[in-house]
Design a protein around this motif. Structure first.
Motif, mmCIF file in Angstrom:
data_model
loop_
_atom_site.group_PDB
_atom_site.id
_atom_site.type_symbol
_atom_site.label_atom_id
_atom_site.label_comp_id
_atom_site.label_asym_id
_atom_site.label_seq_id
_atom_site.Cartn_x
_atom_site.Cartn_y
_atom_site.Cartn_z
ATOM 1 N N PHE A 181 -20.913 -6.263 9.727
ATOM 2 C CA PHE A 181 -21.539 -7.086 10.773
ATOM 3 C C PHE A 181 -20.669 -8.309 11.063
ATOM 4 N N PHE A 182 -20.144 -8.919 10.005
ATOM 5 C CA PHE A 182 -19.213 -10.035 10.186
ATOM 6 C C PHE A 182 -18.012 -9.579 11.022
ATOM 7 N N GLN A 183 -17.471 -8.414 10.674
ATOM 8 C CA GLN A 183 -16.318 -7.880 11.402
ATOM 9 C C GLN A 183 -16.638 -7.676 12.880
ATOM 10 N N TYR A 184 -17.824 -7.128 13.122
ATOM 11 C CA TYR A 184 -18.285 -6.882 14.494
ATOM 12 C C TYR A 184 -18.311 -8.192 15.287
ATOM 13 N N MET A 185 -18.847 -9.260 14.669
ATOM 14 C CA MET A 185 -18.938 -10.545 15.365
ATOM 15 C C MET A 185 -17.549 -11.166 15.561
ATOM 16 N N LYS A 186 -16.647 -10.905 14.645
ATOM 17 C CA LYS A 186 -15.298 -11.471 14.758
ATOM 18 C C LYS A 186 -14.455 -10.750 15.808
ATOM 19 N N THR A 187 -14.715 -9.433 16.007
ATOM 20 C CA THR A 187 -13.778 -8.619 16.808
ATOM 21 C C THR A 187 -14.323 -8.157 18.150
ATOM 22 N N ASN A 188 -15.650 -8.197 18.361
ATOM 23 C CA ASN A 188 -16.192 -7.700 19.629
ATOM 24 C C ASN A 188 -15.826 -8.666 20.764
ATOM 25 N N PRO A 189 -15.189 -8.154 21.834
ATOM 26 C CA PRO A 189 -14.768 -9.020 22.951
ATOM 27 C C PRO A 189 -15.924 -9.761 23.624
ATOM 28 N N LEU A 190 -17.170 -9.284 23.421
ATOM 29 C CA LEU A 190 -18.339 -9.984 23.975
ATOM 30 C C LEU A 190 -18.396 -11.434 23.496
ATOM 31 N N PHE A 191 -17.878 -11.670 22.306
ATOM 32 C CA PHE A 191 -18.020 -12.987 21.681
ATOM 33 C C PHE A 191 -16.801 -13.898 21.892
ATOM 34 N N THR A 192 -15.845 -13.421 22.696
ATOM 35 C CA THR A 192 -14.704 -14.280 23.067
ATOM 36 C C THR A 192 -14.586 -14.303 24.597
ATOM 37 N N PRO A 193 -15.562 -14.927 25.282
ATOM 38 C CA PRO A 193 -15.610 -14.848 26.743
ATOM 39 C C PRO A 193 -14.750 -15.875 27.474
ATOM 40 N N TYR A 194 -14.159 -16.835 26.728
ATOM 41 C CA TYR A 194 -13.510 -17.963 27.404
ATOM 42 C C TYR A 194 -12.054 -17.668 27.759
ATOM 43 N N LYS A 195 -11.629 -18.284 28.854
ATOM 44 C CA LYS A 195 -10.231 -18.138 29.283
ATOM 45 C C LYS A 195 -9.463 -19.459 29.175
ATOM 46 N N THR A 196 -10.167 -20.589 29.308
ATOM 47 C CA THR A 196 -9.502 -21.891 29.310
ATOM 48 C C THR A 196 -10.209 -22.852 28.353
ATOM 49 N N PRO A 197 -9.485 -23.866 27.876
ATOM 50 C CA PRO A 197 -10.138 -24.882 27.039
ATOM 51 C C PRO A 197 -11.328 -25.540 27.745
ATOM 52 N N LYS A 198 -11.234 -25.734 29.071
ATOM 53 C CA LYS A 198 -12.333 -26.370 29.811
ATOM 54 C C LYS A 198 -13.626 -25.558 29.674
ATOM 55 N N GLU A 199 -13.517 -24.230 29.688
ATOM 56 C CA GLU A 199 -14.712 -23.393 29.553
ATOM 57 C C GLU A 199 -15.366 -23.583 28.181
ATOM 58 N N VAL A 200 -14.537 -23.743 27.159
ATOM 59 C CA VAL A 200 -15.073 -23.988 25.817
ATOM 60 C C VAL A 200 -15.810 -25.333 25.788
ATOM 61 N N LEU A 201 -15.172 -26.366 26.332
ATOM 62 C CA LEU A 201 -15.784 -27.698 26.348
ATOM 63 C C LEU A 201 -17.064 -27.699 27.192
ATOM 64 N N ASP A 202 -17.061 -26.978 28.297
ATOM 65 C CA ASP A 202 -18.262 -26.873 29.141
ATOM 66 C C ASP A 202 -19.419 -26.237 28.379
ATOM 67 N N ALA A 203 -19.108 -25.268 27.533
ATOM 68 C CA ALA A 203 -20.160 -24.610 26.744
ATOM 69 C C ALA A 203 -20.821 -25.606 25.796
ATOM 70 N N PHE A 204 -20.023 -26.519 25.233
ATOM 71 C CA PHE A 204 -20.608 -27.555 24.362
ATOM 72 C C PHE A 204 -21.458 -28.542 25.172
ATOM 73 N N HIS A 205 -21.009 -28.869 26.375
ATOM 74 C CA HIS A 205 -21.836 -29.732 27.247
ATOM 75 C C HIS A 205 -23.171 -29.065 27.557
ATOM 76 N N SER A 206 -23.157 -27.758 27.731
ATOM 77 C CA SER A 206 -24.382 -27.011 28.018
ATOM 78 C C SER A 206 -25.354 -27.064 26.834
ATOM 79 N N ILE A 207 -24.831 -26.964 25.621
ATOM 80 C CA ILE A 207 -25.672 -27.077 24.415
ATOM 81 C C ILE A 207 -26.361 -28.437 24.398
ATOM 82 N N HIS A 208 -25.601 -29.477 24.684
ATOM 83 C CA HIS A 208 -26.144 -30.840 24.713
ATOM 84 C C HIS A 208 -27.293 -30.938 25.725
ATOM 85 N N ALA A 209 -27.073 -30.384 26.905
ATOM 86 C CA ALA A 209 -28.093 -30.463 27.970
ATOM 87 C C ALA A 209 -29.374 -29.738 27.566
#
Length: 590
Positions: free
Chosen positions: A322-350
């Motif tokens: 299960f750990f391997q699945y979460m580490k390797t499934n492309p569903l869990f790496t959706p970001y293309k740019t650093p801005k998208e990662v930072l935006d996701a954290f802003h969304s958590i805050h909101a």
């Protein structure tokens, strides 16, 4: 998060001893003067600490604070204040003064105890040290201000001291070789590229050129030219040569003498040193063996919760797969740019903001920002919080290392990470303390790992109450983060007292949590670099949860969670036994 020590010297043994008849228990002005003197003297002794505290008087100073002569000064300083506080009678002090007294006496004793060890023979490692801090300060993005011409000139003076620092570091690394007090080889190999990264042939490409690139337009043309020339000269003739010299020394002379062992017990007096560090970081008298056993039982408990999540998402297979699945499934790496990662954290805050008001009566005035970790240190950095300044001119900053956005995994526990490093974790705790003008200054800027990191880890457990963890994979990420802190209790003690190797520790970590080999390696090497620090998180969080449960049972309907949180945070960081005493008194009044 790194503890900035906080509480030394004083020039005045305070205008008197105890007052003899403090029956009204009013605040003791002589004691307040003692605390103030201590803080003022401390800032002079630790000018970098002053800078991080927003005190800019010493921004031009860079002492070599690990030399024997400097440590002799520190010993005199702490001893003087220990003697001074000993002249007061605790039971004659007001409630708040008693808390200050307890913290101060603890701080003096712990600081003096620490000076008996030769950790100064290892003046920097891959995780912390001036070699890294200087880059943060000199980048123009850190705690060192670059707003006025004077600010720019002060940095020139401070940075000019770095070559003396590196020369001394080489001398003390050499003392360590003679004493067999050396860093593990695997850590030295990580430090060398950090030194190399600072060696830039083009001064304008150096991180230390950052303040020039952002120079205020209001400066005169003459000042702009003078400062630009001076910074280029500083980089070319002082900083680059100093990093080059230290890097070359580590590569050619120190590395052959570095040790093959992983644990601190391998150095002279290492067992005693680790026992001290376990006490220092947990602020308890728990023995390493007890901490180890707590870790084992927590690992077992959290594994059970992880299994239940695996079942809930209908994953057929072992927990490891299960750990391997979460580490390797492309569903869990959706970001293309650093801005998208930072935006996701802003969304958590909101998403969590509406629920914060139910759980906290007090919130900080200090501004808050989310930033990407600077490239020069991102590869070895963890996500972290850097405190803001008390006057609000420098925001609290949540730094996220993003080496490659396309590999940033959402199941890494993004929600729990934000709760811990940012809000309501470190940002609330540190900012509310700094903003509390009723506390003596030494308490406003004091840090204790078990209190601060314990609070931040406890905040991770508030996710569901804050409206987060609705996605089972985010909850799994949170359990992974909690497991990470439980695993730390096991591996930190085992590495430093039981002969567990780096490789065995990496394997144990990967078997019990969803972490990559690179991630586990960086973590284990961090525990090798700063023994005992990793114990503070779980020990502190367990204590806070224990106190909350105790008061919920004691007070029943009178228990208010927001009041509990406000009381826990309002008086700043303190050792765990001191906070328990304070919280018990609070509960009795409810």
């Amino acid at each position: 998060m790194k503890k900035l020590l906080m509480v030394l010297l004083a020039g005045a043994a305070a205008a008197g001893c105890h007052t003899g008849t403090n029956t009204a228990k009013t605040p003791n002005t002589a004691l307040a003067n003692l605390f103030n003197s201590y803080y003022e003297d401390r800032m002079q002794l630790f000018p970098l600490e002053a800078t991080f505290n927003g005190d800019n008087r010493y921004n031009d100073q860079l002492p070599v604070d690990f030399t024997d002569s400097y440590r002799a000064k520190l010993k005199t300083f702490f001893q003087r204040y220990q003697d001074s506080i000993g002249q007061y009678k605790r039971d004659e002090l007001s409630e708040n003064d008693q808390v200050s007294y307890d913290i101060f006496t603890y701080e003096m004793k712990t600081s003096l105890d620490g000076l008996q060890f030769h950790d100064n023979y290892m003046p920097a490692n891959q995780f912390w040290g001036l070699t890294l801090t200087l880059g943060q300060l000199g980048s123009g993005e850190g705690a060192q201000p670059f707003k006025t011409v004077q600010d720019y000139d002060m940095w020139l003076k401070r940075a000019a001291g770095f070559s003396a620092w590196t020369d001394s570091a080489i001398a003390y690394f050499g003392k360590g070789i003679a004493d067999s007090t050396v860093l593990p080889r695997t850590l030295v190999v990580k430090v060398i590229p950090q030194m190399d990264a600072m060696v830039t042939p083009d001064a304008t490409k150096s991180i230390f050129y950052g303040p020039i690139a952002k120079m205020p337009a209001t400066f005169s043309d003459a000042d702009k030219k003078r400062l630009t020339d001076a910074y280029v000269q500083l980089i070319k003739t002082q900083l680059v040569p100093a990093y080059l010299k230290l890097g070359t020394y580590l590569k050619t002379q120190y590395l052959p003498h570095a040790r093959s062992t992983s644990g601190i017990s391998a150095i002279p007096n290492g067992d005693k040193y680790y026992a001290y560090l376990a006490h220092y970081w947990t602020t308890t008298n728990k023995q390493p063996e007890d901490i180890y056993n707590t870790g084992l039982s927590e690992v077992k408990r959290i594994r059970g919760l992880m299994d239940s999540v695996k079942t809930a998402v209908h994953f057929n297979g072992s927990l490891d797969s299960f750990f391997q699945y979460m580490k390797t499934n492309p569903l869990f790496t959706p970001y293309k740019t650093p801005k998208e990662v930072l935006d996701a954290f802003h969304s958590i805050h909101a998403r969590m903001t509406p629920n914060l008001a139910k759980m906290f009566g007090r919130t900080p005035k200090t501004p808050f920002e989310i930033r990407q970790t600077e490239a020069f240190r991102a590869a070895s950095a963890s996500a972290e919080y850097n405190q803001g300044s008390p006057d609000g001119t420098r925001p609290g900053i949540f730094y996220v290392p993003i080496v490659d956005a396309t590999k940033f995994n959402t199941t890494s526990g993004m929600e729990s990470l934000f709760l811990h490093e940012a809000i309501p974790g470190h940002h609330y705790q540190i900012s509310l303390t700094q903003e509390n003008n009723d506390l003596p200054k030494f308490r406003r800027f004091l840090g204790y790992g078990a209190y601060q990191e314990g609070w931040a880890l406890y905040c991770e457990s508030l996710g569901k109450e804050l409206g987060l963890y609705t996605d089972p994979y985010q909850y799994m990420g949170a359990l992974g983060d909690e497991m990470h802190r439980a695993v730390r209790l096991v591996v930190d003690v085992a590495i430093h007292t039981k002969g567990m190797t780096r490789e065995e520790a990496i394997k144990y970590m990967m078997e019990n949590e969803p972490i990559s080999e690179d991630g586990a390696t960086a973590e284990i090497e961090r525990y090798m670099a700063i023994p005992g620090q990793a114990l503070s998180y779980k020990i502190g969080a367990l204590k806070i949860r224990e106190l909350r449960n105790k008061y919920e049972q004691q007070l029943g309907a009178k228990f208010k969670l927001s009041a509990f949180h406000d009381e826990f945070l309002k008086d700043g960081a303190m050792p765990l036994d001191v906070i328990e005493k304070k919280m018990d008194a609070w509960a009795a009044k409810q």
